[in-house]
Design a protein around this motif. Structure first.
Motif, short mmCIF file in Angstrom:
data_model
loop_
_atom_site.label_atom_id
_atom_site.label_comp_id
_atom_site.label_asym_id
_atom_site.label_seq_id
_atom_site.Cartn_x
_atom_site.Cartn_y
_atom_site.Cartn_z
N ARG A 163 -25.72 -9.34 -0.92
CA ARG A 163 -26.16 -8.43 -2.14
C ARG A 163 -25.10 -7.96 -2.84
O ARG A 163 -25.17 -7.84 -4.07
CB ARG A 163 -27.03 -7.39 -1.68
CG ARG A 163 -27.72 -6.53 -2.80
CD ARG A 163 -28.51 -5.47 -2.40
NE ARG A 163 -29.19 -4.68 -3.57
CZ ARG A 163 -29.94 -3.45 -3.49
NH1 ARG A 163 -30.14 -3.11 -2.37
NH2 ARG A 163 -30.38 -2.97 -4.59
N TRP A 164 -24.16 -7.33 -2.36
CA TRP A 164 -22.92 -6.72 -3.24
C TRP A 164 -22.06 -7.77 -3.71
O TRP A 164 -21.88 -7.33 -4.88
CB TRP A 164 -22.10 -6.02 -1.98
CG TRP A 164 -21.08 -5.06 -2.53
CD1 TRP A 164 -21.22 -4.30 -3.77
CD2 TRP A 164 -19.77 -4.83 -2.08
NE1 TRP A 164 -19.89 -3.68 -3.88
CE2 TRP A 164 -19.03 -3.95 -2.82
CE3 TRP A 164 -19.16 -5.57 -0.67
CZ2 TRP A 164 -17.89 -3.40 -2.61
CZ3 TRP A 164 -17.83 -4.93 -0.72
CH2 TRP A 164 -17.22 -4.03 -1.47
N THR A 165 -21.75 -8.74 -3.32
CA THR A 165 -20.78 -9.84 -3.91
C THR A 165 -21.50 -10.85 -4.43
O THR A 165 -20.91 -11.73 -5.17
CB THR A 165 -19.77 -10.29 -2.87
OG1 THR A 165 -20.32 -10.75 -1.91
CG2 THR A 165 -18.81 -9.05 -2.37
N GLY A 166 -22.53 -11.29 -3.98
CA GLY A 166 -23.39 -12.45 -4.57
C GLY A 166 -22.63 -13.62 -3.77
O GLY A 166 -23.06 -14.82 -4.00
N GLU A 167 -21.99 -13.75 -2.70
CA GLU A 167 -21.48 -14.76 -1.93
C GLU A 167 -22.18 -15.16 -0.97
O GLU A 167 -22.93 -14.29 -0.44
CB GLU A 167 -19.93 -14.50 -1.69
CG GLU A 167 -19.00 -13.86 -2.70
CD GLU A 167 -17.66 -13.62 -2.27
OE1 GLU A 167 -16.76 -14.33 -2.48
OE2 GLU A 167 -17.50 -12.54 -1.35
N TYR A 168 -21.98 -16.24 -0.39
CA TYR A 168 -22.88 -16.85 0.67
C TYR A 168 -21.93 -16.93 1.94
O TYR A 168 -20.91 -17.10 2.01
CB TYR A 168 -23.43 -18.33 0.14
CG TYR A 168 -24.28 -18.36 -0.71
CD1 TYR A 168 -25.79 -18.30 -0.64
CD2 TYR A 168 -23.79 -18.36 -2.13
CE1 TYR A 168 -26.84 -18.28 -1.91
CE2 TYR A 168 -24.83 -18.59 -3.25
CZ TYR A 168 -26.18 -18.15 -2.95
OH TYR A 168 -26.95 -18.31 -3.88
N ILE A 169 -22.76 -17.03 3.17
CA ILE A 169 -21.95 -17.06 4.24
C ILE A 169 -21.87 -18.81 4.17
O ILE A 169 -23.01 -19.39 4.28
CB ILE A 169 -22.88 -16.79 5.65
CG1 ILE A 169 -22.72 -15.12 5.68
CG2 ILE A 169 -22.30 -17.42 6.92
CD1 ILE A 169 -23.52 -14.61 6.80
#
Length: 183
Positions: A41-47
């Motif tokens: 949610r914070w960075t919009g990055e994915y695992i």
């Protein structure tokens, strides 16, 4: 039994129920896993990452994770390389861990409209407070510990409680009709 007996009219009728049972079992097993992308949610990055190399990455390098139910409250995340998200060595990684290891089991709870992913063994949450992917003690209100689940097509999934015990308190009112649906 000869080849002629296999093709006899009697054997056709015994093969039909067996075939139907096999089709039903294959269909049921197909519903036991859900494929999702995990977006912070914070960075919009994915695992993301391949095999056991976990990274936080933009959408172009995101990895699909399959949700496997362990019991009434916990699940496992498996990637296409057959590695599981876990904290067996004290840090967040993807590796081969047996289904019974608590280090690879996670509870998804709804927090502020997003999913908090908490490890069964350590109680640590998957987060990126220090701008890197890790498992640590996180407050439910931290956006760095909240995740958005997207389906295989990239559509945002509504947060849900994956626990089979989540709705035990439901008491229907007399005289009302309810539509039951899979959640």
């Amino acid at each position: 039994m000869s080849l002629l007996a296999i093709n006899s009219p009697k054997s056709r009728f015994t093969r039909v129920p067996v075939l139907l049972i096999l089709i039903l079992l294959m269909r049921i097993s197909g519903y036991t896993q859900e494929a999702v992308y995990l977006k912070n949610r914070w960075t919009g990055e994915y695992i993301g990452g391949e095999a056991n190399q976990l990274v936080l990455s933009p959408a172009v390098k995101k990895s699909l994770w399959y949700i496997e139910r362990i019991d009434d409250d916990y699940i496992r995340f498996r990637n296409k390389s057959e590695y599981y998200l876990n904290v067996e060595k004290g840090y967040l990684e993807a590796s081969k861990v047996p289904a019974g290891f608590f280090s690879g089991q996670w509870k998804l709870t709804i927090t502020d409209g997003h999913q908090l992913i908490t490890n069964r063994w350590t109680g640590a949450a998957g987060e990126n407070q220090k701008r890197k992917l890790e498992a640590g003690k996180a407050e439910p209100g931290w956006w760095s510990a909240q995740w958005i689940l997207e389906d295989a097509e990239g559509n945002i999934l509504n947060p849900k409680n994956y626990s089979l015990n989540a709705y035990q308190q439901f008491a229907p009112e007399s005289g009302r009709y309810y539509k039951l649906q899979q959640i």
